[in-house]
Design a protein around this motif. Structure first.
Motif, PDB file in Angstrom:
ATOM      1  N   UNK A 163      53.382  72.681  -8.287  1.00 27.47           N
ATOM      2  CA  UNK A 163      53.283  71.566  -8.617  1.00 27.47           C
ATOM      3  C   UNK A 163      54.134  70.404  -8.126  1.00 27.47           C
ATOM      4  N   UNK A 164      54.688  70.820  -8.114  1.00 27.29           N
ATOM      5  CA  UNK A 164      55.869  70.083  -6.823  1.00 27.29           C
ATOM      6  C   UNK A 164      55.812  69.655  -5.819  1.00 27.29           C
ATOM      7  N   UNK A 165      55.106  70.324  -4.800  1.00 23.08           N
ATOM      8  CA  UNK A 165      53.978  69.273  -3.987  1.00 23.08           C
ATOM      9  C   UNK A 165      53.449  68.521  -3.904  1.00 23.08           C
ATOM     10  N   UNK A 166      52.582  68.714  -5.082  1.00 17.83           N
ATOM     11  CA  UNK A 166      51.817  67.962  -5.101  1.00 17.83           C
ATOM     12  C   UNK A 166      52.374  66.746  -6.019  1.00 17.83           C
ATOM     13  N   UNK A 167      53.156  66.970  -5.917  1.00 12.42           N
ATOM     14  CA  UNK A 167      54.292  65.515  -6.733  1.00 12.42           C
ATOM     15  C   UNK A 167      54.462  64.597  -5.971  1.00 12.42           C
ATOM     16  N   UNK A 168      55.065  65.605  -4.501  1.00 10.56           N
ATOM     17  CA  UNK A 168      55.604  64.714  -3.747  1.00 10.56           C
ATOM     18  C   UNK A 168      54.937  64.083  -2.619  1.00 10.56           C
ATOM     19  N   UNK A 169      53.143  65.024  -2.276  1.00  9.76           N
ATOM     20  CA  UNK A 169      52.665  63.973  -2.019  1.00  9.76           C
ATOM     21  C   UNK A 169      51.838  63.411  -2.115  1.00  9.76           C
ATOM     22  N   UNK A 184      52.767  67.517   6.848  1.00 14.44           N
ATOM     23  CA  UNK A 184      51.853  68.433   7.763  1.00 14.44           C
ATOM     24  C   UNK A 184      51.019  69.775   6.268  1.00 14.44           C
ATOM     25  N   UNK A 185      51.711  70.268   7.103  1.00 14.28           N
ATOM     26  CA  UNK A 185      51.785  72.028   6.438  1.00 14.28           C
ATOM     27  C   UNK A 185      51.221  71.481   4.849  1.00 14.28           C
ATOM     28  N   UNK A 186      52.268  71.505   3.784  1.00 17.38           N
ATOM     29  CA  UNK A 186      51.510  70.972   2.979  1.00 17.38           C
ATOM     30  C   UNK A 186      50.104  70.188   2.387  1.00 17.38           C
ATOM     31  N   UNK A 187      50.509  68.472   3.126  1.00 15.61           N
ATOM     32  CA  UNK A 187      49.467  68.552   3.389  1.00 15.61           C
ATOM     33  C   UNK A 187      48.338  69.039   3.655  1.00 15.61           C
ATOM     34  N   UNK A 188      48.576  70.078   5.154  1.00 14.32           N
ATOM     35  CA  UNK A 188      47.072  71.015   4.991  1.00 14.32           C
ATOM     36  C   UNK A 188      46.530  71.949   3.089  1.00 14.32           C
ATOM     37  N   UNK A 189      47.491  72.337   3.595  1.00 17.04           N
ATOM     38  CA  UNK A 189      47.111  73.450   2.058  1.00 17.04           C
ATOM     39  C   UNK A 189      47.046  72.455   0.875  1.00 17.04           C
ATOM     40  N   UNK A 190      47.597  71.787   0.435  1.00 26.10           N
ATOM     41  CA  UNK A 190      47.605  71.127  -1.058  1.00 26.10           C
ATOM     42  C   UNK A 190      46.810  69.489  -0.687  1.00 26.10           C
ATOM     43  N   UNK A 191      46.109  69.183   0.436  1.00 26.81           N
ATOM     44  CA  UNK A 191      45.997  67.829   0.290  1.00 26.81           C
ATOM     45  C   UNK A 191      44.612  67.232  -0.688  1.00 26.81           C
ATOM     46  N   UNK A 192      45.110  66.486  -1.103  1.00 28.56           N
ATOM     47  CA  UNK A 192      43.384  65.836  -1.962  1.00 28.56           C
ATOM     48  C   UNK A 192      43.675  66.684  -2.867  1.00 28.56           C
ATOM     49  N   UNK A 193      44.583  67.890  -3.510  1.00 27.62           N
ATOM     50  CA  UNK A 193      44.710  68.215  -4.702  1.00 27.62           C
ATOM     51  C   UNK A 193      45.155  67.905  -6.129  1.00 27.62           C
ATOM     52  N   UNK A 194      44.790  67.956  -7.524  1.00 27.18           N
ATOM     53  CA  UNK A 194      46.008  67.587  -8.202  1.00 27.18           C
ATOM     54  C   UNK A 194      46.752  68.832  -8.581  1.00 27.18           C
ATOM     55  N   UNK A 195      47.429  68.529  -9.805  1.00 29.88           N
ATOM     56  CA  UNK A 195      48.514  69.708 -10.367  1.00 29.88           C
ATOM     57  C   UNK A 195      47.483  70.597 -11.384  1.00 29.88           C
ATOM     58  N   UNK A 196      46.530  69.947 -11.810  1.00 28.81           N
ATOM     59  CA  UNK A 196      45.851  70.874 -12.724  1.00 28.81           C
ATOM     60  C   UNK A 196      44.985  72.017 -11.899  1.00 28.81           C
ATOM     61  N   UNK A 197      44.278  71.108 -11.010  1.00 29.38           N
ATOM     62  CA  UNK A 197      43.480  72.367 -10.060  1.00 29.38           C
ATOM     63  C   UNK A 197      44.483  72.959  -8.509  1.00 29.38           C
ATOM     64  N   UNK A 198      45.667  72.275  -8.413  1.00 29.67           N
ATOM     65  CA  UNK A 198      46.609  73.485  -8.180  1.00 29.67           C
ATOM     66  C   UNK A 198      46.989  74.794  -9.000  1.00 29.67           C
ATOM     67  N   UNK A 199      47.111  74.351 -10.109  1.00 27.90           N
ATOM     68  CA  UNK A 199      47.551  75.692 -11.032  1.00 27.90           C
ATOM     69  C   UNK A 199      46.289  77.093 -11.344  1.00 27.90           C
ATOM     70  N   UNK A 200      44.971  76.171 -11.112  1.00 30.29           N
ATOM     71  CA  UNK A 200      43.956  76.822 -11.571  1.00 30.29           C
ATOM     72  C   UNK A 200      44.029  77.449  -9.835  1.00 30.29           C
ATOM     73  N   UNK A 201      43.860  76.911  -8.787  1.00 35.45           N
ATOM     74  CA  UNK A 201      44.027  77.819  -7.743  1.00 35.45           C
ATOM     75  C   UNK A 201      45.086  78.677  -7.042  1.00 35.45           C
ATOM     76  N   UNK A 202      46.193  78.721  -7.784  1.00 31.62           N
ATOM     77  CA  UNK A 202      46.918  80.029  -8.006  1.00 31.62           C
ATOM     78  C   UNK A 202      46.516  81.189  -8.993  1.00 31.62           C
ATOM     79  N   UNK A 203      46.233  80.939  -9.864  1.00 26.29           N
ATOM     80  CA  UNK A 203      45.185  81.926 -11.119  1.00 26.29           C
ATOM     81  C   UNK A 203      44.047  82.523  -9.703  1.00 26.29           C
TER      82      UNK A 203
END
Length: 381
Positions: free
Chosen positions: A9-15, A43-62
């Motif tokens: 969630x922090x990574x998405x916020x910084x991006x 750029x590593x963060x952007x490749x992995x989490x680019x274009x995602x929102x916080x709720x989408x990241x949480x669902x991805x981890x689940x």
């Protein structure tokens, strides 16, 4: 100094923060420095989490955790399948066999003992604690096998009674366990036949109530080794189940019946009733008149109804099952000696199930005094 590990969630916020700074016209390098990471990390963060929102990241981890759980479950099922396949050589009814199988699976597949025990249904305490046999186990087993070999038609209950007579203080369940472990068994008997009832549906039967109340006798046939027949006249006391005599000869007729009964009447007294078959040897006028003359009463069974002479028929079946079917007699003299020896064993040693697994010797039977005069009891027609 170790770098801080950022949560998704922090990574998405910084991006998103970098995106906002770039939209304001600031250079990308300056925006990256603003979030406090290197360009490589950005750029590593952007490749992995680019274009995602916080709720989408949480669902991805689940979803990733669920996938990991499913992979582990599939892996465990595959391993359990391998364990069962390795142990599929036969049934595992006893803890000892399961113990050996668990040890084999652990050494063969390299799995933990806990997993192998769970899959094969073995409690870990049973696996770890080795059984300590009793000091007399070997001697008891040897005696059971020896008795089963000597008396091939006896089951474990009758063998238990023989062990008690020999001084063993052993439970019938322990004898049964050793019996099954050693693979001992009595072959299946022939199927029972239906009873032949009287025409009116009744069942007339004179029941013995004390020793010397009712005697019964019947013929049994067998052959010597050369194929010649010989006959046996068996006389029993129906109350005590004692075999009073077995007369053996090539031919037996009414004269032989009178001869045997005379010796027994002199030795033991006259019984109240004498039950017999209705064959020509028994219904002879001489036999009937002689029995009536000495004070006894005859009780002939109905034609075609051997079950009415059940005590003697039961004895005949035991004689044939336990002796005649397993012996070869080369002469009539040998047959007399062997059969008389078996009769003594039957009366004094063999446990009888109807007598509480005691031998049918008269000393083993406690009988009540007769309630009335035996001569006044009804006869069987």
């Amino acid at each position: 100094m170790a770098q801080k590990k950022h949560k998704p969630e922090e990574i998405v916020g910084k991006l998103r923060q970098v995106d906002v700074l770039v939209s304001q016209g600031r250079p990308v390098a300056e925006a990256i420095r603003a979030i406090g990471v290197t360009a490589f990390t950005y750029y590593r963060w952007r490749k992995e989490f680019g274009g995602l929102k916080s709720d989408q990241v949480k669902r991805l981890k689940e979803l990733e955790k669920e996938n990991e759980r499913l992979r582990k479950a599939v892996s465990d099922l595959t391993l359990e399948k391998l364990i069962l396949k390795e142990a599929a050589g036969g049934k595992l009814p006893s803890p000892a066999r399961r113990r050996r199988c668990v040890e084999h699976v652990v050494s063969k597949l390299g799995v933990s003992e806990r997993l192998a025990c769970r899959v094969l249904g073995q409690h870990r305490s049973t696996q770890r604690k080795m059984p300590v046999g009793r000091a007399d186990e070997a001697a008891l087993t040897a005696d059971i096998v020896e008795l089963a070999t000597r008396y091939g038609r006896y089951g474990y209950r009758r063998i238990t009674a023989l062990l008690h007579a020999a001084g063993w203080a052993v439970n019938v369940k322990r004898v049964e366990r050793i019996w099954r472990r050693e693979g001992l068994k009595v072959p299946h008997k022939q199927p029972k036949k239906g009873r032949l009832w009287l025409n009116d549906g009744s069942c007339v039967r004179l029941r013995p109530e004390y020793p010397n109340h009712v005697w019964s006798y019947d013929f049994v046939e067998d052959r010597t080794h050369n194929g010649r027949k010989f006959r046996m006249l068996n006389v029993i006391d129906e109350y005590t189940r004692e075999c009073l005599a077995i007369r053996i000869d090539r031919k037996l007729n009414s004269t032989a019946v009178i001869d045997v009964l005379t010796d027994l009447f002199v030795l033991r007294g006259v019984p109240g009733h004498v039950r017999s078959d209705n064959g020509p040897e028994f219904i002879a006028t001489a036999v009937r008149d002689w029995i009536a003359a000495v004070g006894a009463r005859t009780a002939f069974i109905e034609p075609g109804s051997p079950w009415e002479n059940g005590y003697c028929e039961s004895f005949n079946s035991k004689l044939r099952d336990e002796l005649l079917d397993g012996e070869i007699f080369y002469s009539l003299a040998e047959a007399r000696i062997v059969i008389e020896s078996w009769r003594q064993h039957y009366n004094t040693e063999r446990p009888h199930s109807s007598l509480g697994y005691k031998p049918p010797a008269p000393a083993a039977i406690v009988s009540p005094p007769p309630t009335s005069n035996p001569a006044q009891r009804p006869t069987m027609h």
